[in-house]
Design a protein around this motif. Sequence first.
Motif, short mmCIF file in Angstrom:
data_model
loop_
_atom_site.label_atom_id
_atom_site.label_comp_id
_atom_site.label_asym_id
_atom_site.label_seq_id
_atom_site.Cartn_x
_atom_site.Cartn_y
_atom_site.Cartn_z
N ASN A 249 0.45 1.59 -7.19
CA ASN A 249 -0.17 0.40 -6.62
C ASN A 249 0.86 -0.61 -6.16
O ASN A 249 0.57 -1.45 -5.32
N GLY A 250 2.08 -0.53 -6.72
CA GLY A 250 3.08 -1.52 -6.38
C GLY A 250 3.51 -1.51 -4.93
O GLY A 250 3.97 -2.51 -4.42
N THR B 6 -3.07 -12.77 -2.36
CA THR B 6 -2.87 -11.48 -3.00
C THR B 6 -4.19 -10.93 -3.54
O THR B 6 -5.14 -11.67 -3.76
N GLY B 7 -4.20 -9.61 -3.73
CA GLY B 7 -5.34 -8.97 -4.38
C GLY B 7 -6.61 -8.97 -3.58
O GLY B 7 -7.67 -9.32 -4.09
N GLY C 12 -5.11 -3.73 -2.99
CA GLY C 12 -4.83 -3.61 -4.41
C GLY C 12 -5.13 -4.84 -5.22
O GLY C 12 -5.58 -5.87 -4.70
N PRO C 13 -4.89 -4.76 -6.54
CA PRO C 13 -5.16 -5.88 -7.44
C PRO C 13 -4.16 -7.00 -7.23
O PRO C 13 -3.13 -6.81 -6.58
N PRO C 14 -4.45 -8.18 -7.77
CA PRO C 14 -3.52 -9.31 -7.61
C PRO C 14 -2.12 -8.97 -8.13
O PRO C 14 -1.97 -8.32 -9.16
N GLU C 15 -1.12 -9.42 -7.40
CA GLU C 15 0.27 -9.22 -7.83
C GLU C 15 0.69 -10.33 -8.79
O GLU C 15 0.14 -11.43 -8.76
N LYS D 107 12.94 -5.21 -7.02
CA LYS D 107 12.21 -4.01 -7.45
C LYS D 107 10.74 -4.34 -7.60
O LYS D 107 10.38 -5.41 -8.08
N TYR D 108 9.89 -3.40 -7.17
CA TYR D 108 8.45 -3.57 -7.38
C TYR D 108 8.15 -3.60 -8.87
O TYR D 108 8.76 -2.87 -9.65
N ASP D 109 7.21 -4.43 -9.28
CA ASP D 109 6.86 -4.52 -10.69
C ASP D 109 6.32 -3.20 -11.23
O ASP D 109 6.52 -2.85 -12.39
N GLU D 110 5.60 -2.48 -10.37
CA GLU D 110 5.11 -1.15 -10.72
C GLU D 110 5.69 -0.16 -9.72
O GLU D 110 5.86 -0.47 -8.55
N GLY D 111 5.95 1.06 -10.17
CA GLY D 111 6.50 2.05 -9.26
C GLY D 111 8.00 2.19 -9.41
O GLY D 111 8.63 1.55 -10.26
#
Length: 337
Positions: A36-37, A203-204, A209-212, A270-274
């Motif tokens: 998702n990131g 965002t979101g 996708g969901p809120p960052e 860096k992306y928080d996820e991924g």
Amino acid sequence: MDEMTRLRELRADAPVPDRAGLAPGRERLTDAIAGNGGRRTLALRLRPMLRDWRIASLGAVVAVTAAALVLTQVVGTSAPEHSAPATVAGDLDLSSPAAALNRAADYLERQEVPSEPRPDQWIYLREVDAQQAQQWEELPEEIRKKIPMAYSPERWVPYDDKAAENDESDTDYRTARESYRIAAALPEDPEALLARLREVFPTGSGPDGPPEAEDEHTFRALSVLLESYPIPPDALARIYRAMATVGGVKVTGHLIRDASGREVIAVTRKYDEGDSRREILIDPVDYSYAGNRDVVTRTHTIPGDSGAPDTVQKRGDVLIDVARTHAAVVDRKGQKP
């Protein structure tokens, strides 16, 4: 002739294949790149194609084809065979984001602010994206025939686009005029400036996708605005100073090669996820926006869908690699500076 002029002339011959986002495959490809990131990042890359070519409704066959093509185009970080000459600012400081970006801001604040473009003018953009060019060439002929415009590294965007301004379907998209005025009105205070950009680029929402988290949201909003042209130099200075304060932002301690072979500054997060990072590329001579990259930060395997083979992405692989080699305000569509 002074040294800076000589450098600029050397850069004029940089090789240019380019970009045109092959819009389809949005969600599947995004999930493959960074879970998702990465979803918002791909939305940025696809937006010019969607808006310029109006192909959002081509259907599932295009989406699957484009996704498969992009996933096979991951490339390494080695320099292109025909590298443009290096161009390095004499007083470059890459010891930290604050050092690099504040020095860029100091330079930009000394530049004359040109007049805002007229409503009847156009924005000319030329960008290198060999991956997208190859994807276009590899699309089946029957799919390419459904797209009303051929792939080209060059684009002309109307500065004043009333129809696009009234289209609220893409919360990230802003016309050239909207972006210019948003940037020009940004406050001096970095915290207030970043809060304003989070308002402008929310965002979101829906498929994005969901809120960052706040810092990831902020860096994406900065990325969106920096893709716009033109941005007044004093506004760009404020943006750079604010970007240096965002949590997780780093600067590569050396210049990197962009898709056209130039040496550029890479401001990263860096992306928080991924398992990848976003890179905003900056020209080390005049500190203009020079492009963007997505780079894998950890070797990992993406399971294949419906019997397709797994995909291995290695640390250092470049997933997105776009170099803006020219941007200018012109008087009519089709005119080149």
